[in-house]
Design a protein around this motif. Sequence first.
Motif, mmCIF file in Angstrom:
data_model
loop_
_atom_site.group_PDB
_atom_site.id
_atom_site.type_symbol
_atom_site.label_atom_id
_atom_site.label_comp_id
_atom_site.label_asym_id
_atom_site.label_seq_id
_atom_site.Cartn_x
_atom_site.Cartn_y
_atom_site.Cartn_z
ATOM 1 N N VAL A 60 0.844 -1.200 0.000
ATOM 2 C CA VAL A 60 0.000 0.000 0.000
ATOM 3 C C VAL A 60 0.878 1.248 0.000
ATOM 4 O O VAL A 60 1.730 1.417 0.878
ATOM 5 C CB VAL A 60 -0.936 0.016 1.233
ATOM 6 C CG1 VAL A 60 -1.662 1.355 1.331
ATOM 7 C CG2 VAL A 60 -1.929 -1.132 1.156
ATOM 8 N N GLN A 61 0.663 2.110 -0.984
ATOM 9 C CA GLN A 61 1.371 3.392 -1.058
ATOM 10 C C GLN A 61 0.395 4.522 -0.777
ATOM 11 O O GLN A 61 -0.703 4.547 -1.333
ATOM 12 C CB GLN A 61 1.984 3.583 -2.454
ATOM 13 C CG GLN A 61 3.077 2.570 -2.765
ATOM 14 C CD GLN A 61 3.582 2.700 -4.187
ATOM 15 O OE1 GLN A 61 2.800 2.983 -5.092
ATOM 16 N NE2 GLN A 61 4.876 2.485 -4.369
ATOM 17 N N MET A 62 0.817 5.458 0.066
ATOM 18 C CA MET A 62 -0.048 6.577 0.422
ATOM 19 C C MET A 62 0.591 7.878 -0.063
ATOM 20 O O MET A 62 1.757 8.147 0.206
ATOM 21 C CB MET A 62 -0.219 6.658 1.936
ATOM 22 C CG MET A 62 -0.842 5.422 2.583
ATOM 23 S SD MET A 62 -2.496 4.958 1.981
ATOM 24 C CE MET A 62 -3.405 6.442 2.307
ATOM 25 N N ALA A 63 -0.207 8.654 -0.778
ATOM 26 C CA ALA A 63 0.244 9.995 -1.182
ATOM 27 C C ALA A 63 -0.959 10.916 -1.120
ATOM 28 O O ALA A 63 -2.065 10.539 -1.498
ATOM 29 C CB ALA A 63 0.815 9.969 -2.592
ATOM 30 N N ASP A 64 -0.741 12.115 -0.649
ATOM 31 C CA ASP A 64 -1.751 13.166 -0.645
ATOM 32 C C ASP A 64 -1.462 14.088 -1.827
ATOM 33 O O ASP A 64 -0.425 13.936 -2.515
ATOM 34 C CB ASP A 64 -1.677 13.941 0.674
ATOM 35 C CG ASP A 64 -2.995 14.610 1.053
ATOM 36 O OD1 ASP A 64 -3.870 14.740 0.187
ATOM 37 O OD2 ASP A 64 -3.130 15.007 2.230
ATOM 38 N N ALA A 65 -2.339 15.030 -2.099
ATOM 39 C CA ALA A 65 -2.095 16.041 -3.144
ATOM 40 C C ALA A 65 -3.119 17.150 -2.990
ATOM 41 O O ALA A 65 -4.222 16.907 -2.492
ATOM 42 C CB ALA A 65 -2.205 15.433 -4.535
ATOM 43 N N PRO A 66 -2.735 18.368 -3.392
ATOM 44 C CA PRO A 66 -3.769 19.410 -3.508
ATOM 45 C C PRO A 66 -4.689 19.044 -4.672
ATOM 46 O O PRO A 66 -4.256 18.395 -5.622
ATOM 47 C CB PRO A 66 -2.960 20.671 -3.829
ATOM 48 C CG PRO A 66 -1.676 20.182 -4.418
ATOM 49 C CD PRO A 66 -1.418 18.816 -3.842
#
Lengths: 636, 636
Positions: free
Chosen positions: B190-196
Amino acid sequence: MKRSIATVSLSGTLPEKLDAIAAAGFDGVEIFENDLLYYDGSPREVRQICADLGLGISLFQPFRDFEGCRRDRLARNLDRAERKFDLMQELGTDLVLVCSNAAADSVGDRQILLDDLSLLAERAGARNLRIGYEALAWGRHVNTWQQVWDLVREIDHPSLGVLLDSFHTLSLKGDPSGIAQIPGDKIFFVQMADAPILAMDVLEWSRHFRCFPGQGEFDLPGFLAPIIQSGYTGPLSLEIFNDGFRAAPTRANAADGLRSLLYLEEKTRERLVQEAAPAASLEPLFAPPKASDYKGIEFLEFAVDDNQGAQLTHWLERLGFSKAGQHRSKNVSLLRQGDINLVLNAEPYSFGHNFFEAHGPSLCATAIRVQDSASALARAVAYKGQPYRGLVGPNELELAAVRAPDGSLIYLVDQDEAGNPLYESDFNLATAHTGQGGLKRIDHMAMALPADSLDSWVLFYKSLLDFEADDEVVLPDPYGLVKSRALRSRCSTIRLPLNISENKNTAISHALSSYRGSGVHHIAFECDDLFAEVSRAKAAGVPLLDIPLNYYDDLAARFDFDDEFLSELAYFNVLYDRDAQGGELFHVYTEPFAGRFFFELLQRKNGYAGYGAANVAVRLAAMAKSRTGAVRQAKL
Amino acid sequence: MKRSIATVSLSGTLPEKLDAIAAAGFDGVEIFENDLLYYDGSPREVRQICADLGLGISLFQPFRDFEGCRRDRLARNLDRAERKFDLMQELGTDLVLVCSNAAADSVGDRQILLDDLSLLAERAGARNLRIGYEALAWGRHVNTWQQVWDLVREIDHPSLGVLLDSFHTLSLKGDPSGIAQIPGDKIFFVQMADAPILAMDVLEWSRHFRCFPGQGEFDLPGFLAPIIQSGYTGPLSLEIFNDGFRAAPTRANAADGLRSLLYLEEKTRERLVQEAAPAASLEPLFAPPKASDYKGIEFLEFAVDDNQGAQLTHWLERLGFSKAGQHRSKNVSLLRQGDINLVLNAEPYSFGHNFFEAHGPSLCATAIRVQDSASALARAVAYKGQPYRGLVGPNELELAAVRAPDGSLIYLVDQDEAGNPLYESDFNLATAHTGQGGLKRIDHMAMALPADSLDSWVLFYKSLLDFEADDEVVLPDPYGLVKSRALRSRCSTIRLPLNISENKNTAISHALSSYRGSGVHHIAFECDDLFAEVSRAKAAGVPLLDIPLNYYDDLAARFDFDDEFLSELAYFNVLYDRDAQGGELFHVYTEPFAGRFFFELLQRKNGYAGYGAANVAVRLAAMAKSRTGAVRQAKL
C-alpha cells in the motif's frame, strides 16, 4: 502599429511600471484597475504622468460581471459603471474593457444580454466613451469571439465593439480565421498573449502562465493575421498574467515585451505574404532585415588569465586540439581541430571590461557564420539588440557583434567558401597542423542560466537571430530539477540547449554560482568514431566522468547488446540512447574544467536529433558525486 | 504498522536518502530504480547499507509497460523482467511493483492481460519473488483498483497480488470503499500519497504535486480505512513525487514523512472508531494522547534587548496596553489589555541561546491554553516534537513546552477558570489596571515563513496540536506573489495564517530576510468598536498604514455607503470587507515596528470568519510604499 501593454504584465508600483513602459518604447498602456487602486495618487495625476512620458492610455480594465447579471443587481451595476466612467474621464481614456460575465448566477438569455449591453453602450455613448466587449474563456454564457461579434453586430451601436484576446480563443482551441470578416472598425482593441500548452483549468492557466508572444506555444501569427485582414488599425497590446513577471526586473521585462510584439509582427507579415495578402495590409507591421542562413559556429572565445589559459590549453591538447596560431599583437591564442576553432583570450580589457575578473575562466564570445554580416547586424539592431564595436588593432578585421543577454558577445562572421580570412589577418598561423584528433565540429553548446531569465534568452535568439526553440524538458538532478530548452538555428547547424534550475544545489545552480551570472555549461564536439576519440582521450589522461555500472546493467535489460560491447561502453564511460526511428547517440563527458564547464564527445548515427535527454539524469548524478564525492565517501 | 517510504520521495544520493530514512524511524524503504542506476555501488552493497541501518527493502520499483505489450515484444519483456529479478535477489527484496501498461500501442484484451500477468507470476514464483500489480491513473487499459483486483482474483496465483496507491484512485475520484472486501493477504503493498486538488493533467499532477498525507486535500483516512478492514498487515509506504521535495533538506523531510504517516494512522483510527470497526483491527494504528480543546492564546512572549523593549512598550502603551507586572527575578515585563497578555523578555539566555541576538526583536514564544498540559505535551512528544524544559527560578511555575519548527517555543498552559496563576507566581503584579484600551483578545497571529517550509509547518500544527488548515490563497504583492494558508484550532480560538513568498522583494520576503528565518508578520487584536480604538490610537500617535484614496472610491462603487461614512473609513485608513453571508470586517494596520512586524486592529460583525483577503493586495502595496516611499518620491 501602435504598441501597448497592460500594467498587470509588469512588476512594481504604478509609476515604476509606467516609467519602464515608456522607456521600452511602447506607445500606450492599459491601466489595470488594481494598479490604480493601490496607487497613492489621483487618476488625474496618473494621466499627467502618462502624458509626461508620452504614453497614451489605451484603455481602462476590467469591468466584470455586468451583462446577464441577476436582475435585482442591474441598477446597482449601472451605477457602478457610471462611477468607473467618471474615473475614465479623469484618466483621459475613452475605452473600457468589459469582459463576459463569469458569475454562476448570471443568465445567458440572448435578449437579456442584448438589452444589458445596449443599455451600457447608451450610457457610455452619452459620455463619448466606448465599450470593448471581450469573451473570457471561462465566461458563464459567452466565451467565444463569435458570440461577442454576434451580440455586437446585432446591437450595432457606435459605442460598442469587439475586444479580442488571443489567449481566450486559443486556449479553447478556437478558430480565429473568421475574424477577417469582422469590419475592422468594429474591433475596438486587440490583446496578445502567448502561453505554453498546459492541460489544466483554463482560468488558472490564464492567471499564472501567460507569456509574451514567441515565448509560448500558441500560433499567434495565425491569430493576428485575420485581425490585420479585417482592416483593424488600433493598438496591439500585451496583457500577460504571469507569476514570474510579477517579480521580474521591470525595465528589462518591458523591453522584452516590446521585442515580442516586433517579433509577432514580423511572423504575422510572413504569414500574410504566404497567404498573398494585399501589400497595403502589411504596411503597419514591423519589417526588419531578413535573418541569415547560418553555417555553424566559426569560433568560440574564452576569457582566461595566463595560468588558466595554460591549463585550458593542456586540456584541449589532450582532447586532440593543437595550437594553430598566436595573435599578432595580443595575448590571444588559437587552437584548432577539424572545423573547430577555439580562441583563448588573456587580454584583460578585450571587451571593455575585464571579463575574466568578472566571470573567471568562461566563454566570452561566440562567433557564428552568417551570409551577410551587415544585414545580420542591422536585423539585431532593429530588434533593439546592443551592437558592439571592439578595439581593433592594425591589420585586424573588425567583426560585427551584438551583446548576448549576459554581456558576452555574439560575433556575426561572414562565411567564406575558402575558409575565413580573419585568422590570417589577426594571427601568426602555424605552418602545419600537428593535431591527431578526430573531432569534427561543435555539435552544441549548453548554457546555464539564472532561473528567471530563460524566457528572455529564448526571445532574444528567436527575434534577433530567428532561431527556433524546442519544447522544454524537465530533468532530475539528485538535488532538484533542471529545465532545458534547446535553441536551434534553422537547419540546426547551431544548437544551444539552455538550462535553468530553481533549486540551489543542482549542477546547473553550482555552475551559475561560480559565474555570478550565466555561463557555458558544456561544449559538445561531434566525431565519426567515438570509441577512437575516447580511447585517445583516455590514453592522454583526460578525466572522464565516471558512470555507475548499474547504468550498464539497465542498458542490458533495455537493449540487445552483447556483453563485450556493454563492457566496452562501461570501460569508456560511454552513454547510449536510441530514438523511436532507430537513430542512435553515443556520448561521453569529461570532468569539469576548473570546476565550471565540461566537454562532451559524441557520435550521432542514423539521424539522431536530440541531446541524450534519457541520460541527463545519470550524468547529473555523476556530476553531483564528482563534486562532493570525497566528502561523502568519508562520511559513509 | 510497518512504515516505509520510496527513495524517490527525497532529495540526494541513494546513501543520503537511506541514512535519512533510517534516522527518521522508518522500518523499510522502496528502492526506486533510478536511484539505484545512478548509484556507484552494486545492489549487494545497497542491501548491506540497508541492513546496517536496520532498514528492510520493502520493494523494488517500477517495472513498466509489461502486460498487453505488443506481441513481438513479449519475449524481450520477459527477459527484461528476469534481469530485474536478478537484481532484486541481489538487493534482497522479494516484491516488485508492476504498474499497468501506459503505452499507446498496448492492448486491453482481457485474456491477453490474464495470460501475460500469469506468465510473469509464474516466472516470479519460480524464484520465490512476488508481483504487486498497480493501476496507474493514466494506464492505457487498466486504471482502477477494481480492474487490478479482477485480474488478480481470476489468475489466483500466490505470487501475484494487488498494489494500491491512494493517488491513482483518488485523483480519478474513485471509490475505495470496496477494498474492504479484498482478502487482506491478496493486497501485497500500500502506497499513500496526498495532493492538492488541481484541475490538470493527471500524469503531471502525479509527477510534480504529490505531498505527504495531511499536507494535501485527499481523504486519505477514507482510503486507508477499508484497507485496514480488509485485514491487510503489510507496510504503509509513502511514494511522493514532488518538485519541492527533490530539493528539500533530506533528513528534515524524511522526518516529516514519518510524522505524516503517524497522523494518517491516527485519523484513520478515528474514522474506524466512528464506523464501529472491531477493536482488534485498530491495534496496528498509531494512537497518541488525544488533542486538547484550546481556549485561545494565553500570552505572547517577545525577545528584546533593553532598548527595543522600551520602544515596544511605548508602542503597546499607545495601543492601549498597560504595564501589569515585572518578573520577580528576571528582566521580563508583562503588558495587558482585555484578555491579551504580552511578555517582553530581555533576559539574554532565556531559551538556551540568545534569541534576540539570533533573531532581533521577535516573537520567541506563544503560550496556548490547553485543558491538560501533561497530556498535550505527551501528544507532542509522541509525534516526535522536541520538548523543552527551561531554567526555572525559585517560585516560578514550570511550563510544558515544545519547539516550533523555527526554534521558538509553544507553551502549553493549563486553563484555569479563575485566571492563570502563572502571573501571580512569576510576576510582581501592578495592583490596579490603568489602561484605557478596548482591545479584547488576540484574533490571529500571522507568520512569515521561508517558501519551502510551509508544508512542514502545516503538518506540525495538524499532528502535534490537531489544528485544521484552510485552503491556500494566492495574493499579489507589487513585487511578486504571496501564498497564505491559515491554521486554526478546532473552534477557531487560535488562528495562525502562515505566509510565504518565492519572490525576493515582497513584504513577506523582506520580513524574512530581517529575521534570518521565520518570524511573526503581524498580530491582530479584536475589539468591539474599531472606530473608538483607532481614533484613540491615532490620537496617541500610533503610525497607521496609509491606504490610498482610490481604494475608497472603489468601495463606493462596490457598496452602498454614504459619503460621510466613506470619509470616516478613509480618514482612519480602515479597510472593509463583506462576505457572501453578510458578515463584515473592519480592520486597520499599523506601520511595522522596528521594520519587522506590525499590528492589526479589527472588528468582526455578523460572523465574518476570514482575514480580509480581499484587502491584502492593497495592504501589501501600501507596505511596499511605506518601505521604499522616500526613495521613490525623490525619483519621481
